[in-house]
Design a protein around this motif. Structure first.
Motif, PDB file in Angstrom:
ATOM      1  N   PRO A 105      23.811  28.299  53.992  1.00 11.57           N
ATOM      2  CA  PRO A 105      23.617  28.701  55.339  1.00 11.57           C
ATOM      3  C   PRO A 105      24.625  29.566  56.205  1.00 11.57           C
ATOM      4  O   PRO A 105      25.799  29.449  55.875  1.00 11.57           O
ATOM      5  N   GLY A 106      23.968  30.572  56.955  1.00  6.60           N
ATOM      6  CA  GLY A 106      25.074  31.450  57.550  1.00  6.60           C
ATOM      7  C   GLY A 106      25.576  32.582  56.926  1.00  6.60           C
ATOM      8  O   GLY A 106      26.097  33.486  57.482  1.00  6.60           O
ATOM      9  N   MET A 107      25.146  33.032  55.502  1.00  7.73           N
ATOM     10  CA  MET A 107      25.523  34.130  54.783  1.00  7.73           C
ATOM     11  C   MET A 107      24.208  34.769  54.115  1.00  7.73           C
ATOM     12  O   MET A 107      23.458  33.885  53.917  1.00  7.73           O
ATOM     13  N   VAL A 108      24.322  35.898  53.946  1.00 10.93           N
ATOM     14  CA  VAL A 108      23.244  36.551  53.336  1.00 10.93           C
ATOM     15  C   VAL A 108      23.502  36.584  51.822  1.00 10.93           C
ATOM     16  O   VAL A 108      24.464  36.880  51.319  1.00 10.93           O
ATOM     17  N   THR A 109      22.485  35.801  50.965  1.00 18.06           N
ATOM     18  CA  THR A 109      22.842  35.609  49.823  1.00 18.06           C
ATOM     19  C   THR A 109      21.870  36.628  48.849  1.00 18.06           C
ATOM     20  O   THR A 109      20.738  36.618  49.128  1.00 18.06           O
ATOM     21  N   ARG A 110      22.606  37.033  47.722  1.00 23.71           N
ATOM     22  CA  ARG A 110      21.622  37.968  46.932  1.00 23.71           C
ATOM     23  C   ARG A 110      21.919  37.501  45.428  1.00 23.71           C
ATOM     24  O   ARG A 110      22.991  37.048  45.155  1.00 23.71           O
ATOM     25  N   ALA A 111      20.838  37.631  44.559  1.00 22.40           N
ATOM     26  CA  ALA A 111      21.102  36.905  43.204  1.00 22.40           C
ATOM     27  C   ALA A 111      20.776  38.448  42.473  1.00 22.40           C
ATOM     28  O   ALA A 111      19.793  39.020  42.654  1.00 22.40           O
ATOM     29  N   ARG A 112      21.807  38.421  41.464  1.00 26.28           N
ATOM     30  CA  ARG A 112      21.637  39.709  40.442  1.00 26.28           C
ATOM     31  C   ARG A 112      22.447  39.302  39.411  1.00 26.28           C
ATOM     32  O   ARG A 112      23.227  38.352  39.471  1.00 26.28           O
ATOM     33  N   PRO A 113      22.453  40.022  38.307  1.00 28.14           N
ATOM     34  CA  PRO A 113      23.302  39.691  37.200  1.00 28.14           C
ATOM     35  C   PRO A 113      24.848  39.852  37.314  1.00 28.14           C
ATOM     36  O   PRO A 113      25.131  40.840  37.922  1.00 28.14           O
ATOM     37  N   LEU A 114      25.399  38.767  37.067  1.00 22.38           N
ATOM     38  CA  LEU A 114      27.034  38.816  37.536  1.00 22.38           C
ATOM     39  C   LEU A 114      27.877  38.814  36.222  1.00 22.38           C
ATOM     40  O   LEU A 114      29.192  38.804  36.348  1.00 22.38           O
ATOM     41  N   LEU A 115      27.308  38.931  34.902  1.00 23.02           N
ATOM     42  CA  LEU A 115      28.417  39.072  34.047  1.00 23.02           C
ATOM     43  C   LEU A 115      28.877  40.334  33.927  1.00 23.02           C
ATOM     44  O   LEU A 115      28.119  41.280  33.791  1.00 23.02           O
ATOM     45  N   MET A 116      30.306  40.424  33.715  1.00 22.20           N
ATOM     46  CA  MET A 116      30.884  41.785  33.457  1.00 22.20           C
ATOM     47  C   MET A 116      31.103  42.040  32.253  1.00 22.20           C
ATOM     48  O   MET A 116      32.159  41.712  31.800  1.00 22.20           O
ATOM     49  N   ILE A 117      30.190  42.658  31.387  1.00 25.94           N
ATOM     50  CA  ILE A 117      30.285  42.893  30.191  1.00 25.94           C
ATOM     51  C   ILE A 117      31.055  44.067  29.931  1.00 25.94           C
ATOM     52  O   ILE A 117      31.762  44.266  28.874  1.00 25.94           O
ATOM     53  N   ASP A 118      30.847  45.113  30.709  1.00 23.37           N
ATOM     54  CA  ASP A 118      31.554  46.355  30.590  1.00 23.37           C
ATOM     55  C   ASP A 118      31.551  47.055  31.795  1.00 23.37           C
ATOM     56  O   ASP A 118      31.275  46.456  33.070  1.00 23.37           O
ATOM     57  N   THR A 119      32.099  48.307  31.910  1.00 27.29           N
ATOM     58  CA  THR A 119      32.437  49.083  33.033  1.00 27.29           C
ATOM     59  C   THR A 119      31.137  49.284  33.794  1.00 27.29           C
ATOM     60  O   THR A 119      31.005  49.239  35.170  1.00 27.29           O
ATOM     61  N   GLU A 120      29.796  49.685  33.272  1.00 26.52           N
ATOM     62  CA  GLU A 120      28.675  49.711  33.831  1.00 26.52           C
ATOM     63  C   GLU A 120      28.291  48.527  34.532  1.00 26.52           C
ATOM     64  O   GLU A 120      27.650  48.509  35.493  1.00 26.52           O
ATOM     65  N   THR A 121      28.357  47.339  33.721  1.00 24.50           N
ATOM     66  CA  THR A 121      27.733  46.141  34.420  1.00 24.50           C
ATOM     67  C   THR A 121      28.830  45.676  35.628  1.00 24.50           C
ATOM     68  O   THR A 121      28.239  45.230  36.664  1.00 24.50           O
ATOM     69  N   SER A 122      29.820  45.884  35.665  1.00 30.57           N
ATOM     70  CA  SER A 122      30.942  45.655  36.623  1.00 30.57           C
ATOM     71  C   SER A 122      30.520  46.649  37.758  1.00 30.57           C
ATOM     72  O   SER A 122      30.724  46.266  38.987  1.00 30.57           O
ATOM     73  N   ALA A 123      30.416  47.761  37.428  1.00 25.72           N
ATOM     74  CA  ALA A 123      30.222  48.798  38.473  1.00 25.72           C
ATOM     75  C   ALA A 123      28.655  48.239  39.453  1.00 25.72           C
ATOM     76  O   ALA A 123      28.711  48.496  40.621  1.00 25.72           O
ATOM     77  N   ALA A 124      27.890  48.065  38.534  1.00 27.18           N
ATOM     78  CA  ALA A 124      26.447  47.492  39.334  1.00 27.18           C
ATOM     79  C   ALA A 124      26.779  46.341  40.492  1.00 27.18           C
ATOM     80  O   ALA A 124      26.245  46.181  41.141  1.00 27.18           O
ATOM     81  N   ILE A 125      27.403  45.502  39.629  1.00 28.08           N
ATOM     82  CA  ILE A 125      27.884  44.341  40.614  1.00 28.08           C
ATOM     83  C   ILE A 125      28.689  44.633  41.823  1.00 28.08           C
ATOM     84  O   ILE A 125      28.497  44.268  42.977  1.00 28.08           O
ATOM     85  N   ALA A 126      29.737  45.444  41.586  1.00 30.61           N
ATOM     86  CA  ALA A 126      30.432  46.193  42.911  1.00 30.61           C
ATOM     87  C   ALA A 126      29.543  46.870  43.844  1.00 30.61           C
ATOM     88  O   ALA A 126      29.749  46.661  45.127  1.00 30.61           O
ATOM     89  N   GLY A 127      28.700  47.520  43.024  1.00 32.91           N
ATOM     90  CA  GLY A 127      27.722  48.342  43.956  1.00 32.91           C
ATOM     91  C   GLY A 127      26.805  47.336  44.836  1.00 32.91           C
ATOM     92  O   GLY A 127      26.642  47.900  46.016  1.00 32.91           O
ATOM     93  N   ALA A 128      26.541  46.383  44.198  1.00 35.59           N
ATOM     94  CA  ALA A 128      25.528  45.501  44.810  1.00 35.59           C
ATOM     95  C   ALA A 128      26.314  44.665  46.101  1.00 35.59           C
ATOM     96  O   ALA A 128      25.894  44.463  47.049  1.00 35.59           O
ATOM     97  N   ALA A 129      27.523  44.368  45.902  1.00 34.96           N
ATOM     98  CA  ALA A 129      28.599  43.762  47.058  1.00 34.96           C
ATOM     99  C   ALA A 129      28.347  44.815  48.057  1.00 34.96           C
ATOM    100  O   ALA A 129      28.693  44.369  49.567  1.00 34.96           O
TER     101      ALA A 129
END
Lengths: 332, 332
Positions: free
Chosen positions: A299-323
């Protein structure tokens, strides 16, 4: 765009690698973006007379290209000659592994601290070599030390069967195998935020809480008087990334820490622990793993679901981009 | 038999190896003999915040089997990872080589000193590992630092064109290439002999002055108030071994040191510099190399000529044995 992130060790550092990669790839959108990192120093410890700052160094080495990649901490191409000698001299403790390259950092840091430099200035000087691509600030220049209260019926030091040990002894020597009863952030009440910390939180366009340990990493930073208030009151959106996926920490032993403070190990409970800014807490937005998409929204925050496993730079970048995207969306 | 020797670095250490070997081979004669070494600490220097005691360590490593044999100082099987890192951090100075194994010693020592241990106790603790076979005592627990006055017309720090630099800077960085005008033993007038030093000289059966540098090694030890007097007044015979053979130092740059104090580089002049106890000086006996047999005998002391080149343990042992024999002869 000015981005401020709080960070512990491995999880925070890998998220930041992704963030910088994302900013670089999307420089059309983020030209001139600057990142300031407020690092946890409550894990710091003095070993063999040398001041060791594990979280600051993990961020610095990781972003500076000097980290031992698989391990996530310590230096690449490390050697262990000094450790051999310590063993031959039988000096304690033997449970904290310091490599020779890493020790050089601690020698340089210790010398500067003893000469009167602040940890802020020492960290900047070390970063002059590593060029991490961010401004790395210790959370405080005063010593704050996380101690862990454990049950130790055999302890001669206490009458109630409890004993407080340095976080590193619990984390590294005991591998968190003995249940933590409580965390005590020694010195926190007397500590001041290091120069630039409050400003970085107040005067930025997005505050990010990477998937670092919410209790002993982010949690320790929040113990420094003024930091939590600055987050509560900043004009910037505040977005967190869950360190818990499907009821388990991605790495580390966050579950053992959460248990000690009575928080269940799931993304929803961690969000509730941080709290929504609307309700006097810290977060406007919260990223959870897609496996946790079915959990009730916090409650009170915008929640988004997406893959959060940081396997490599690409996946970490996607997470940071989503944030970042979520922060921009919230601000709009 | 209790033997007390004063010692600098390489020359002293190699002489002591020979002495212990001789005592062992001739245990029929010297059963239960004990050796106490008073080590020079005026070369000590704090580098990178670490306390480095080059002469104590050279004696300790050499007698403990850890020395780099060919080099004569530093550790065998040494690695240099920390030094690489110091270079990467661009921390000064870069002219003093510290290996990783050696640095471990300095870290342990520095931590103990900062915890309030005396250098005497630290040295004993380090020797517990190395088992050098002697009792190694620092000359003093107070800091005494040899500084070298040189001409430096370009110096912005002085009006008379002179500048004082730490002995190690002159010896290691400049390789004694700039003439020394004077040696200043900073702190010596305030220093007290370390516990046991005066007793070791007063209550022994022989005092030996190995072929160490008579100016900056033996000479520095003699600057500690009370040490020279103890040698002048001990009931034990005092025998010195010339560090000069045929007008040249065997190793090191003793000639550059002797020049600064106006003493010619020959065995006779060094003997005169030490002086005969009969005339208020320090020596009863003096060993010179057989090449110097034709030099006029030094008045007031028994002079013997024999081969003084320390090529290996056997030759060093023969020299030490000759020094002991001379001491016994003088006493009789």
């Amino acid at each position: 765009m000015n981005i401020t992130a709080l960070a512990g060790g491995i999880g925070g550092a890998r998220f930041l690698v992704g963030l910088l990669h994302h900013l670089s790839v999307r420089r059309d959108k983020y030209a001139g973006a600057k990142v300031t990192v407020v690092g946890n120093t409550a894990d710091d410890i003095t070993l063999y007379g040398l001041r060791v700052c594990p979280d600051l160094d993990t961020v610095m080495y990781t972003l500076g290209g000097g980290i031992h990649d698989e391990q996530g901490w310590g230096r690449a191409h490390e050697t262990f000659t000094v450790r051999e000698e310590f063993a031959a001299y039988e000096v304690a403790p033997d449970w904290f592994t310091l490599g020779d390259r890493d020790i050089a950092t601690h020698i340089v840091r210790t010398q500067m601290l003893r000469s009167g430099w602040s940890l802020t200035d020492v960290t900047a000087a070390l970063c002059a070599r590593w060029e991490p691509g961010v401004t790395l600030l210790p959370m405080s220049n005063e010593p704050v030390e996380t101690h862990v209260v454990i049950n130790d019926p055999d302890s001669a030091e206490s009458s109630d069967g409890k004993r407080a040990i340095h976080f590193q002894e619990w984390w590294v020597r005991l591998q968190a195998s003995v249940p933590a009863q409580e965390f005590v952030f020694l010195g926190a009440d007397q500590a001041k935020p290091a120069p630039g910390v409050l400003e970085a939180i107040s005067d930025c366009d997005a505050v990010l809480l990477p998937p670092s340990n919410p209790v002993v990493s982010i949690g320790a930073i929040l113990q420094v008087p003024g930091v939590a208030d600055a987050i509560r009151t900043t004009a910037a959106p505040v977005v967190g990334v869950s360190p818990i996926i499907s009821g388990a920490p991605v790495r580390g032993m966050a579950d053992a820490c959460l248990r000690a403070i009575g928080v269940q190990t799931n993304a929803q409970s961690v969000a509730a622990h941080y709290g929504a800014r609307l309700g006097g807490g810290l977060l406007d937005g919260w990223l959870v793993d897609e496996q946790d998409a079915s959990l009730a929204a916090s409650p009170g925050m915008v929640t988004r679901a997406r893959p959060l496993l940081m396997i490599d730079t690409e996946t970490s970048a996607a997470i940071a981009g989503a944030a970042l995207d979520l922060a921009v969306e919230i601000k709009a």
